[in-house]
Design a protein around this motif. Structure first.
Motif: not given
Length: 321
Positions: A133, A136-137, A140-141, A270, A274, A277-278
């Motif tokens: 997670m 993934q954050v 995403d950025q 966090q 995310a 998605r992970a």
């Protein structure tokens, strides 16, 4: 039940504590496996906070700092509707330094902090959902600025986060993933997980400096938190350098980064989206967590596991209560 508790810096002990009872909105997890977070474990051993300027109060809560864990629901508190006894669940975020941690046979988890996970996934393949997670954050950025697909992507630092970043870059369609780490065994592992090239950044001319010419990195993520690593990427990346590693020193963002429109990203927030998605990446096989586990040990061998991390003989350890 048995749990690890730090009595003082460098003094983790296996202690006996009562099995807790879940309150409203909580479940009691019987822990199947908990993976190390090398930064947290090594900092507690040294008596240093993960956060610059932070202070650690000893003794720490039992089970701390374990937070990458998977288990089965053994008991349910009032108001819990989404989980039943026997469900398998993994923590998707650290519940905090003041809470009992997961280096224990049982742990209390807030319903909001766990996700149901398949029973057929090996413990080592899902315990580190929280780390997945976190990385993934960062992705995403990057995706908020522009696509990853079709671009050359750099990853500096091939510890647990860096090895996941290599895989996620591939999952999001990077045309080439270039990994950087001075440790040969970690470069080899990165290649086995999808990196196209794995280079030693301490070697002269390991990668071209001029970020405006063809063949340079378009996107990059630093997973070390070291100024030398961040500066290395800043000189070689055109569009985005994202900082995942905890930064404890200043880095050089100057004229040549400013005039080229380079984005320098700090870490984001966090969030459960995310984590979900992970989890999908893990279920699909795009994100493999098991190769990060160098060894599985019982809680009684916690000291041995941390020593393996300290000497870089292990990427992560999975402890089984």
């Amino acid at each position: 039940m048995k749990a690890i508790q730090y009595q003082a810096a460098g003094k983790p002990e296996l202690v006996e504590v009562p099995i807790p009872s879940p309150g409203a909105g909580q479940v009691l997890l019987k822990v199947q496996g908990v993976a190390t977070c090398p930064q947290w474990d090594l900092h507690l051993m040294r008596g240093e906070s993960m956060a610059p300027g932070g202070v650690i109060d000893y003794p720490t809560p039992p089970g701390h700092p374990g937070h990458e864990a998977v288990g089965t629901v053994a008991e349910i508190g009032a108001g819990v509707e989404d989980f039943t006894i026997g469900d398998r669940a993994a923590l998707w975020q650290d519940q905090g330094a003041q809470r009992d941690g997961c280096y224990a046979e049982y742990v209390l988890a807030d319903m909001a902090n766990i996700l149901k996970v398949p029973h057929d996934l090996d413990t080592q393949a899902i315990a580190s959902l929280e780390l997945a997670m976190c990385i993934q954050v960062t992705f995403d950025q990057i995706l908020n600025i522009g696509p990853i697909e079709g671009k050359r992507f750099g990853v500096s630092g091939l510890g647990p986060a860096g090895l996941l970043a290599v895989q996620l870059a591939k999952a999001y369609g990077a045309s080439e993933v270039v990994a950087f780490d001075p440790v040969a065994s970690r470069r080899e592992l990165a290649l086995s997980l999808g990196a196209d090239r794995a280079l030693d950044p301490t070697e002269p001319d390991c990668f071209p400096h001029d970020r405006f010419k063809p063949g340079r990195l378009a996107l990059a993520v630093d997973c070390t938190g070291l100024g030398v690593s961040v500066n290395f990427l800043l000189k070689r990346t055109r569009e985005v350098v994202a900082l995942f590693g905890v930064l404890r020193e200043e880095v050089g963002f100057g004229f040549f980064q400013w005039c080229g429109g380079l984005h320098l990203l700090g870490y984001g927030n966090q969030n459960r989206f995310a984590a979900e998605r992970a989890l999908q990446h893990i279920k699909s096989g795009a994100l493999k967590l098991s190769p990060l586990i160098s060894e599985t040990l019982p809680l009684s061998e916690y000291r041995k596991g941390v020593e393996l991390l300290k000497t870089q003989q292990a990427i992560k350890i999975c402890f089984t209560p």
